[in-house]
Design a protein around this motif. Structure first.
Motif, PDB file in Angstrom:
ATOM      1  N   LYS A  47       0.831  -1.208   0.000  1.00 17.40           N
ATOM      2  CA  LYS A  47       0.000   0.000   0.000  1.00 17.40           C
ATOM      3  C   LYS A  47       0.868   1.262   0.000  1.00 17.40           C
ATOM      4  N   ALA A  50       2.551   1.645  -3.416  1.00 14.02           N
ATOM      5  CA  ALA A  50       1.604   2.103  -4.436  1.00 14.02           C
ATOM      6  C   ALA A  50       1.295   3.591  -4.281  1.00 14.02           C
ATOM      7  N   VAL A  59      -5.715  -0.359  -2.019  1.00  8.25           N
ATOM      8  CA  VAL A  59      -4.818  -1.504  -2.166  1.00  8.25           C
ATOM      9  C   VAL A  59      -5.314  -2.599  -1.235  1.00  8.25           C
ATOM     10  N   TYR A  70      -1.928  -2.209 -10.094  1.00 11.41           N
ATOM     11  CA  TYR A  70      -2.264  -0.832  -9.753  1.00 11.41           C
ATOM     12  C   TYR A  70      -1.531   0.080 -10.738  1.00 11.41           C
ATOM     13  N   HIS A  79       0.953  -6.756  -7.624  1.00 10.84           N
ATOM     14  CA  HIS A  79       0.909  -7.312  -6.276  1.00 10.84           C
ATOM     15  C   HIS A  79       0.435  -8.761  -6.420  1.00 10.84           C
TER      16      HIS A  79
END
Length: 141
Positions: A47, A50, A59, A70, A79
């Protein structure tokens, strides 16, 4: 980041901040293998990465879908979560290799299940639960 690097994170926010620093120098093509038991904070780390790479959405762990992608500002972030995978069939191996060797940033949870597929430049990070909100995050290779 130093091969022997490690930190103690005292909250999910500190784990997110650590991840932001971890990916700051990324140029695309990096692979991070995340090792740690359930609930250790692997998804929190993704997270933070990202967010740092410009992804604006939520996320979540791809435990049932295996892979989430993402869209970052500069790079895609993959991921991969292999927790529920027992054996990796060849069709999945081919798909994962395409992801792992792309010009994206890739995070793999439960990487031991595809160790032979991982590129030689993969960074292995171990997250250990110390207490309810405290984690040790250490690069192990």
């Amino acid at each position: 980041m130093d091969t022997e690097a490690s930190i103690i994170s005292k909250s999910p926010e500190e784990t997110i901040n650590f991840a932001k620093e971890l990916v700051r120098p990324c140029q695309g093509g990096e692979v991070f293998a995340l090792i740690g038991e359930l609930g250790s904070g692997k998804t929190q780390l993704v997270k933070g990465a990202a967010l740092a790479l410009g992804f604006k959405g939520e996320v979540t762990s791809p435990t049932f879908s295996l892979v989430h992608c993402y869209k970052g500002e500069k790079f895609d972030i993959f991921h991969i979560d292999l927790y529920r995978v027992e054996n990796v069939p060849s069709i999945l191996s081919h798909y994962l290799e395409e992801i792992l060797y792309a010009e994206a940033i890739c995070f793999v949870e439960w990487p031991q299940k595809i160790e032979k597929l991982l590129p030689s430049w993969t960074q292995y990070w171990e997250i250990t639960i110390i207490a309810q909100n405290e984690r040790k995050i250490k690069r192990i290779r």
